[in-house]
Design a protein around this motif. Structure first.
Motif, mmCIF file in Angstrom:
data_model
loop_
_atom_site.group_PDB
_atom_site.id
_atom_site.type_symbol
_atom_site.label_atom_id
_atom_site.label_comp_id
_atom_site.label_asym_id
_atom_site.label_seq_id
_atom_site.Cartn_x
_atom_site.Cartn_y
_atom_site.Cartn_z
ATOM 1 N N HIS A 96 0.778 -1.148 0.083
ATOM 2 C CA HIS A 96 -0.024 0.050 -0.036
ATOM 3 C C HIS A 96 0.821 1.097 -0.034
ATOM 4 O O HIS A 96 0.456 2.433 0.553
ATOM 5 N N ARG A 97 1.960 1.387 -0.716
ATOM 6 C CA ARG A 97 2.875 2.375 -0.619
ATOM 7 C C ARG A 97 2.488 3.263 -1.866
ATOM 8 O O ARG A 97 2.371 2.764 -3.035
ATOM 9 N N THR A 98 2.805 4.467 -1.537
ATOM 10 C CA THR A 98 2.376 5.647 -2.906
ATOM 11 C C THR A 98 3.559 5.501 -3.707
ATOM 12 O O THR A 98 4.626 5.504 -3.226
ATOM 13 N N VAL A 99 3.398 5.350 -5.159
ATOM 14 C CA VAL A 99 4.475 5.106 -6.004
ATOM 15 C C VAL A 99 4.352 6.411 -7.056
ATOM 16 O O VAL A 99 3.240 6.411 -7.670
ATOM 17 N N HIS A 100 5.388 7.021 -7.271
ATOM 18 C CA HIS A 100 5.273 8.055 -8.472
ATOM 19 C C HIS A 100 6.019 7.706 -9.816
ATOM 20 O O HIS A 100 7.000 6.794 -9.486
ATOM 21 N N ILE A 101 5.569 7.802 -10.895
ATOM 22 C CA ILE A 101 5.728 7.179 -12.177
ATOM 23 C C ILE A 101 5.996 8.726 -12.928
ATOM 24 O O ILE A 101 5.071 9.406 -13.365
ATOM 25 N N LEU A 102 7.207 8.696 -13.688
ATOM 26 C CA LEU A 102 7.264 9.495 -14.688
ATOM 27 C C LEU A 102 7.535 8.758 -16.234
ATOM 28 O O LEU A 102 8.445 8.305 -16.074
ATOM 29 N N LEU A 103 6.679 9.100 -16.948
ATOM 30 C CA LEU A 103 6.745 8.439 -18.149
ATOM 31 C C LEU A 103 6.637 9.627 -19.363
ATOM 32 O O LEU A 103 5.462 10.282 -19.298
ATOM 33 N N GLY A 104 7.406 9.816 -20.092
ATOM 34 C CA GLY A 104 7.288 10.844 -21.251
ATOM 35 C C GLY A 104 7.527 12.039 -20.537
ATOM 36 O O GLY A 104 8.467 12.242 -19.630
ATOM 37 N N ASP A 105 6.436 12.852 -20.668
ATOM 38 C CA ASP A 105 6.517 14.220 -19.844
ATOM 39 C C ASP A 105 5.386 14.353 -19.019
ATOM 40 O O ASP A 105 5.143 15.320 -18.410
ATOM 41 N N GLN A 106 4.797 13.205 -18.489
ATOM 42 C CA GLN A 106 3.779 13.340 -17.699
ATOM 43 C C GLN A 106 4.137 12.374 -16.180
ATOM 44 O O GLN A 106 4.831 11.456 -16.496
ATOM 45 N N GLU A 107 3.818 12.842 -15.375
ATOM 46 C CA GLU A 107 3.820 12.134 -14.036
ATOM 47 C C GLU A 107 2.487 11.443 -13.519
ATOM 48 O O GLU A 107 1.485 12.544 -13.620
ATOM 49 N N PHE A 108 2.535 10.473 -12.907
ATOM 50 C CA PHE A 108 1.283 9.935 -12.306
ATOM 51 C C PHE A 108 1.673 9.538 -10.924
ATOM 52 O O PHE A 108 2.967 9.229 -10.465
#
Length: 369
Positions: free
Chosen positions: A109-121
């Protein structure tokens, strides 16, 4: 919604919850026990100042949507941030024995950040520490790298294969006893192969790398997906095995061996069926070459998928186990039957190795000589 339906829904909402309702909502006792273990062990590791590390997996997608896969783990402060982010040809950071891959502690249940291309999720891992996120994003065909992190400083990169829109044929391959000799699902040998055997001693099924390379030449835009009931824990070992033996690169769709909401173990056939359906939905214009073996459920699973989606199956190729493998797998020397559909249905072929499967495809005019 009609008045009658609305009244029925209201009565259902107002009806007191019974013990049966509560029991149906509760996870299986094994899953609850695992959750307790993860909380206790995770708390102890945090007190010892262990950090979070991400293990990236190979994802896939189309021009407008991708699937990102990873796992959140605890690691000692001495563990490099990119420990799980090593190229497949680097042997220095890979566990020699398979059991070492099963000793890590997940961080649920940890929060994970994703940067793909020029977008962050921003996404969230599940109760097993698995990140399985479908992201809407426009990307060019090819292999992209997604950057993942939980906190600044522990970034890793995950490969994402974006299939070109002109692809019309794809390959889905089982792993155990299809590309690699493991003699699953015999419990003792499965344990030996997964936990004890040195990774360099795993044997390749003769002719299978050549068969896949020939299929790649025949279909230049063909995506390759490896679908297995193996655990995510052995992802690095399987990835390296495929690389060392000349198999085409591609995403691996594995599973978590732990308890689920409904049972003590996850269902391997359900995992494969669900994964095939997701691929069918993601790539509605691709016809799949389905490759497996007759030691488990591949013939029946592939036949059922072909029944549901006759327009999405190009061929079914089944590697026949040897007599000793059949004896260990089923307690009998009788191999499983493989149906061969006629007419306009997909062709189903069975042979003992990749050389014989290639020859069978050539005899049927499915492959150039």
């Amino acid at each position: 919604m009609g008045i009658g339906s609305a009244l029925s829904a209201a009565r259902s909402m107002l009806r007191p919850r019974t013990a049966a309702d509560v029991d149906a909502d509760r996870p299986h006792w094994a899953a609850r026990a695992e959750d307790v273990k993860n909380r206790l062990v995770g708390g102890a590791l945090r007190r010892l100042h262990w950090d979070l590390r991400l293990q990236p997996f190979h994802g896939y997608g189309s021009a407008h949507e991708v699937r990102v896969l990873a796992k959140v783990l605890y690691a000692s402060p001495r563990t490099a941030a990119d420990f799980h982010d090593q190229p497949v040809h680097d042997m220095r950071t890979v566990a020699v024995r398979g059991w070492r891959n099963f000793t890590s502690q997940v961080a649920p249940h940890r929060t994970v950040h994703i940067l793909l291309g020029d977008q962050e999720f921003t996404v969230r891992a599940d109760r097993s520490g698995i990140v399985d996120a479908t992201l809407e994003i426009s990307l060019e065909p090819g292999v992209h790298q997604a950057k993942l992190w939980t906190v600044p400083g522990n970034e890793v990169t995950a490969d994402i294969t974006v299939v070109p829109p002109e692809a019309r044929v794809g390959l889905v391959s089982d792993i155990d006893d299809t590309v690699m000799v493991t003699w699953l699902p015999r419990p003792l040998l499965a344990f030996w192969n997964a936990f004890v055997v040195h990774q360099s001693s795993r044997q390749v099924v003769p002719g299978m790398p050549m068969l896949y390379q020939r299929l790649m030449r025949e279909h230049p835009h063909m995506p390759v997906v490896y679908l297995s009931t193996g655990a995510w824990n052995v992802f690095p070992v399987l990835k390296r095995f495929l690389y060392r033996n000349g198999y085409p690169d591609g995403p691996l769709l594995l599973t978590d061996w732990g308890p689920t909401h409904t049972g003590f173990f996850r269902s391997g056939p359900e995992h494969k069926t669900r994964s095939l359906e997701r691929l069918a939905a993601a790539y509605p214009d691709i016809r799949w070459i389905l490759v497996g073996d007759d030691g488990q459920h591949d013939p029946s699973l592939y036949a059922a998928f072909a029944e549901r989606h006759p327009d999405l199956v190009e061929e079914v190729l089944i590697r026949q186990l040897t007599e000793p493998e059949q004896l260990l797998a089923h307690g009998t020397l009788r191999p499983l039957a493989v149906s061969r559909r006629g007419g306009d249905g997909p062709l189903a072929l069975a042979a003992p190795d990749g050389h014989a499967l290639l020859a069978a495809l050539q005899r049927h005019g499915k492959m150039s000589r």
